[in-house]
Design an enzyme around this catalytic site. Structure first.
Site, mmCIF file in Angstrom:
data_model
loop_
_atom_site.group_PDB
_atom_site.id
_atom_site.type_symbol
_atom_site.label_atom_id
_atom_site.label_comp_id
_atom_site.label_asym_id
_atom_site.label_seq_id
_atom_site.Cartn_x
_atom_site.Cartn_y
_atom_site.Cartn_z
ATOM 1 N N TYR A 28 -36.125 -49.808 -45.813
ATOM 2 C CA TYR A 28 -36.164 -48.901 -46.982
ATOM 3 C C TYR A 28 -34.724 -48.528 -47.359
ATOM 4 O O TYR A 28 -34.206 -47.493 -46.925
ATOM 5 C CB TYR A 28 -36.934 -47.624 -46.649
ATOM 6 C CG TYR A 28 -38.355 -47.815 -46.148
ATOM 7 C CD1 TYR A 28 -39.315 -48.485 -46.904
ATOM 8 C CD2 TYR A 28 -38.745 -47.288 -44.910
ATOM 9 C CE1 TYR A 28 -40.619 -48.640 -46.441
ATOM 10 C CE2 TYR A 28 -40.046 -47.432 -44.447
ATOM 11 C CZ TYR A 28 -40.972 -48.114 -45.218
ATOM 12 O OH TYR A 28 -42.254 -48.260 -44.749
ATOM 13 N N TRP A 32 -36.004 -42.080 -50.857
ATOM 14 C CA TRP A 32 -37.419 -41.819 -51.136
ATOM 15 C C TRP A 32 -37.618 -40.308 -51.303
ATOM 16 O O TRP A 32 -36.958 -39.498 -50.628
ATOM 17 C CB TRP A 32 -38.295 -42.316 -49.973
ATOM 18 C CG TRP A 32 -38.935 -43.655 -50.237
ATOM 19 C CD1 TRP A 32 -40.226 -43.885 -50.591
ATOM 20 C CD2 TRP A 32 -38.313 -44.949 -50.168
ATOM 21 N NE1 TRP A 32 -40.445 -45.243 -50.747
ATOM 22 C CE2 TRP A 32 -39.289 -45.910 -50.502
ATOM 23 C CE3 TRP A 32 -37.029 -45.393 -49.881
ATOM 24 C CZ2 TRP A 32 -39.032 -47.276 -50.542
ATOM 25 C CZ3 TRP A 32 -36.753 -46.755 -49.924
ATOM 26 C CH2 TRP A 32 -37.751 -47.674 -50.245
ATOM 27 N N ASN A 33 -38.560 -39.980 -52.179
ATOM 28 C CA ASN A 33 -38.742 -38.605 -52.628
ATOM 29 C C ASN A 33 -39.151 -37.643 -51.506
ATOM 30 O O ASN A 33 -38.429 -36.684 -51.188
ATOM 31 C CB ASN A 33 -39.775 -38.654 -53.758
ATOM 32 C CG ASN A 33 -40.029 -37.352 -54.441
ATOM 33 O OD1 ASN A 33 -40.004 -36.312 -53.823
ATOM 34 N ND2 ASN A 33 -40.303 -37.400 -55.738
ATOM 35 N N TRP A 34 -40.315 -37.881 -50.877
ATOM 36 C CA TRP A 34 -40.728 -36.875 -49.870
ATOM 37 C C TRP A 34 -39.934 -37.030 -48.580
ATOM 38 O O TRP A 34 -39.730 -36.056 -47.857
ATOM 39 C CB TRP A 34 -42.246 -36.787 -49.694
ATOM 40 C CG TRP A 34 -43.032 -37.893 -49.048
ATOM 41 C CD1 TRP A 34 -42.766 -39.215 -49.053
ATOM 42 C CD2 TRP A 34 -44.266 -37.718 -48.324
ATOM 43 N NE1 TRP A 34 -43.759 -39.892 -48.389
ATOM 44 C CE2 TRP A 34 -44.691 -39.007 -47.939
ATOM 45 C CE3 TRP A 34 -45.052 -36.625 -47.966
ATOM 46 C CZ2 TRP A 34 -45.874 -39.213 -47.205
ATOM 47 C CZ3 TRP A 34 -46.227 -36.829 -47.245
ATOM 48 C CH2 TRP A 34 -46.623 -38.104 -46.875
ATOM 49 N N TYR A 80 -34.860 -55.155 -51.310
ATOM 50 C CA TYR A 80 -36.131 -54.430 -51.293
ATOM 51 C C TYR A 80 -37.024 -54.931 -52.418
ATOM 52 O O TYR A 80 -36.567 -55.134 -53.546
ATOM 53 C CB TYR A 80 -35.888 -52.924 -51.455
ATOM 54 C CG TYR A 80 -37.177 -52.124 -51.494
ATOM 55 C CD1 TYR A 80 -37.858 -51.832 -50.325
ATOM 56 C CD2 TYR A 80 -37.722 -51.712 -52.703
ATOM 57 C CE1 TYR A 80 -39.057 -51.130 -50.356
ATOM 58 C CE2 TYR A 80 -38.922 -51.004 -52.749
ATOM 59 C CZ TYR A 80 -39.585 -50.720 -51.565
ATOM 60 O OH TYR A 80 -40.771 -50.036 -51.598
ATOM 61 N N GLN A 100 -44.316 -38.742 -55.840
ATOM 62 C CA GLN A 100 -44.711 -38.710 -54.424
ATOM 63 C C GLN A 100 -45.039 -37.266 -54.055
ATOM 64 O O GLN A 100 -44.672 -36.346 -54.799
ATOM 65 C CB GLN A 100 -43.580 -39.270 -53.546
ATOM 66 C CG GLN A 100 -44.063 -40.319 -52.579
ATOM 67 C CD GLN A 100 -42.980 -40.958 -51.742
ATOM 68 O OE1 GLN A 100 -41.839 -40.534 -51.741
ATOM 69 N NE2 GLN A 100 -43.352 -41.990 -51.009
ATOM 70 N N ASP A 162 -49.809 -45.125 -48.314
ATOM 71 C CA ASP A 162 -49.976 -46.402 -48.990
ATOM 72 C C ASP A 162 -51.320 -47.107 -48.771
ATOM 73 O O ASP A 162 -52.115 -47.269 -49.671
ATOM 74 C CB ASP A 162 -48.835 -47.332 -48.555
ATOM 75 C CG ASP A 162 -47.460 -46.700 -48.733
ATOM 76 O OD1 ASP A 162 -47.357 -45.486 -48.926
ATOM 77 O OD2 ASP A 162 -46.468 -47.440 -48.688
ATOM 78 N N TRP A 349 -50.816 -46.670 -42.369
ATOM 79 C CA TRP A 349 -51.591 -45.441 -42.609
ATOM 80 C C TRP A 349 -53.067 -45.608 -42.244
ATOM 81 O O TRP A 349 -53.898 -44.791 -42.649
ATOM 82 C CB TRP A 349 -51.436 -45.014 -44.077
ATOM 83 C CG TRP A 349 -50.090 -44.389 -44.310
ATOM 84 C CD1 TRP A 349 -48.964 -45.002 -44.774
ATOM 85 C CD2 TRP A 349 -49.704 -43.028 -44.036
ATOM 86 N NE1 TRP A 349 -47.913 -44.107 -44.820
ATOM 87 C CE2 TRP A 349 -48.343 -42.892 -44.379
ATOM 88 C CE3 TRP A 349 -50.384 -41.903 -43.539
ATOM 89 C CZ2 TRP A 349 -47.637 -41.698 -44.246
ATOM 90 C CZ3 TRP A 349 -49.687 -40.713 -43.409
ATOM 91 C CH2 TRP A 349 -48.329 -40.613 -43.761
ATOM 92 N N GLU A 392 -40.809 -44.829 -37.029
ATOM 93 C CA GLU A 392 -41.464 -44.440 -38.296
ATOM 94 C C GLU A 392 -42.854 -43.860 -38.010
ATOM 95 O O GLU A 392 -43.236 -42.838 -38.556
ATOM 96 C CB GLU A 392 -41.561 -45.687 -39.188
ATOM 97 C CG GLU A 392 -42.174 -45.423 -40.562
ATOM 98 C CD GLU A 392 -42.221 -46.676 -41.426
ATOM 99 O OE1 GLU A 392 -41.932 -47.788 -40.920
ATOM 100 O OE2 GLU A 392 -42.555 -46.540 -42.623
HETATM 101 C C1 DGY Z 1 -43.031 -49.312 -49.010
HETATM 102 O O1 DGY Z 1 -42.180 -50.064 -49.508
HETATM 103 O O2 DGY Z 1 -43.838 -49.668 -48.136
HETATM 104 C C2 DGY Z 1 -43.047 -47.912 -49.419
HETATM 105 O O3 DGY Z 1 -43.936 -47.168 -48.673
HETATM 106 C C3 DGY Z 1 -43.332 -47.745 -50.874
HETATM 107 O O4 DGY Z 1 -43.137 -46.399 -51.178
#
Ligand code: DGY
Length: 426
Positions: A28, A32-34, A80, A100, A162, A349, A392
């Site tokens: 990543y 990222w927002n959150w 990415y 988000q 996700d 998730w 993560e």
């Molecule tokens: C990803 O790239 O898997 C992210 O979770 C997207 O926000």
């Protein structure tokens, strides 16, 4: 069993790319927002100017209508997918076109209260407050145009969860036929068994293609979205964020703004409580197209605790539900119930434990008076990180670390909850 504070700080420093923190290197590579909201709570424990900078860099991406995108592509690179060429948005900086879960106001309030430099905090929050208010207003105008009290989530990535099984039925309505060619980069960093499937990627990208063809115009998205649901994470986190925004408005807002936020809080508390299911002993998300509750017990089902909207009887019922899940696992809180046929302990998730979810759920239980389960969740979180490292996410059965390593929000949760300094389980 201990978590070295220096190791957690080093992760934030290493993932710093100049005022914003990547969630993890490689997998990543943007802001990222959150993630940014949780990460700032980590920075505030040892570098206050850097914490405030994280918010400012996030809000560089805010759109004129108030929306704060879920990814800000500072310094675009090709490593990415899907990058800015796929999203085709027209905000002030390259960014995605969805939002988000809005943890921002909660984090800003937290940082203001934790700050040891009150003048710096005062100056920074004065500038942040109107931008956060604008974002919260965007949620209402763009994602609750009928003013039901629940905002809609139009993309699985917008929920932050996700590939949750809770989205499977809604997601089946999205055709797996993107116009964009899929070139996944995620599985070059993390084993495919821990990531969403190829079919998932076809559908998430098909949704991006559709929304880009609608110019990301909120009314057109709302009218044409094949995926539209009232997700518990966004709604509960937004309710909590509005409570925190109201506290900030006491100092930085007007009487009219306080009245507006208070009125919205009343509506959203009642609306979230309509998502309660006696049969599940939990809150359930709601599909805004089929107009049916989504029968999937997931970790977000506990987030109304974080919002503070559950009454004492529901807090007790949720504690009993989670205690039942705990009998099938070693570590809480799995992202999907182990009683559910769709539970997969290693896949993103669909089963793994996420530390920032644990913090919100545990502190929600604690605020509701369920201290034992809150302590259990906190102790499990400390055990996972101290045994496996700052991953993560984690396997709830074995405790193995999964997904990206040296992960920013995991380090930030360890610093800010805190799990460090002998406070684990306290
Ligand atoms: C990803 O790239 O898997 C992210 O979770 C997207 O926000």
């Amino acid at each position: 069993m201990s978590i070295p504070v220096e190791a957690a700080r080093a992760i934030l420093r290493d993932n710093d790319r100049g005022g914003y923190t990547v969630p993890t290197a490689g997998l990543y590579p943007y802001q990222w927002n959150w993630d940014a909201a949780f990460v700032a709570m980590g920075w505030i424990t040892f570098d206050e100017p850097r914490a405030w900078r994280e918010f400012e860099r996030l809000l560089e991406g805010q759109w004129a209508d108030g929306m704060v995108p879920h990814i800000i592509f500072h310094d675009p690179k090709t490593e990415y997918f899907p990058g800015p060429d796929v999203w085709k948005t027209r905000g002030p900086v390259p960014a995605s076109g969805i939002s988000q879960p809005p943890v921002l106001a909660t984090s800003v309030r937290h940082c203001r209260e934790a700050a040891r430099d009150p003048q710096l905090a005062e100056d920074r929050v004065a500038a942040l407050y109107p931008k956060i208010l604008a974002w919260h207003r965007w949620w209402v105008s763009a994602r609750d145009p009928e003013r039901s009290g629940l905002v809609g989530c139009l993309h699985p990535w917008e929920s932050g969860m996700d590939n949750s099984p809770a989205w499977d039925a809604a997601f089946a309505r999205v055709s797996p036929t993107p116009t964009t060619v899929i070139r996944r980069s995620d599985t070059g960093h993390v084993g495919a068994e821990m990531r969403p499937s190829d079919d998932f990627y076809k559908r998430v990208v098909a949704l991006i293609d559709l929304y880009a063809s609608l110019d990301w115009e909120p009314r057109r998205l709302w009218a044409h979205a094949p995926f539209k649901l009232a997700d518990l994470a966004i709604n509960a986190i937004l309710h909590r964020a509005n409570r925190d925004l109201l506290a900030l408005a006491e100092r930085f807002g007007t009487a009219a703004e306080r009245a507006e936020i208070s009125a919205r809080l009343e509506t959203t508390a009642a609306a979230i409580n309509r998502l309660w299911s006696d049969a599940a002993g939990l809150y359930l998300a709601f599909d805004l197209i089929s107009w049916q509750p989504i029968e999937a017990p997931i970790s977000a089902s506990f987030l109304p605790l974080w919002a503070g909207v559950a009454d004492a009887a529901r807090v007790r019922t949720m504690a009993a539900t989670l205690e039942r899940w705990a009998r099938k696992l070693r570590y809480l809180v799995p992202s999907t119930s182990p009683e559910d046929a769709r539970f997969e302990p290693k896949r993103y998730w669909r089963g793994p434990v996420w530390c920032m979810m644990n913090m919100m759920i545990a502190e929600g239980f604690r605020a509701g008076g369920a201290v034992d389960i809150a302590d259990r969740i906190k102790a499990d979180t400390a055990a996972l990180i101290s045994r496996a490292g700052f991953h993560e996410y984690f396997d709830p059965e074995t405790g193995a670390g999964l997904g990206g390593g040296r992960f920013s929000w995991t380090a930030a949760v360890a610093l800010s909850w805190p799990l460090i300094g002998g406070a684990a389980g306290a």
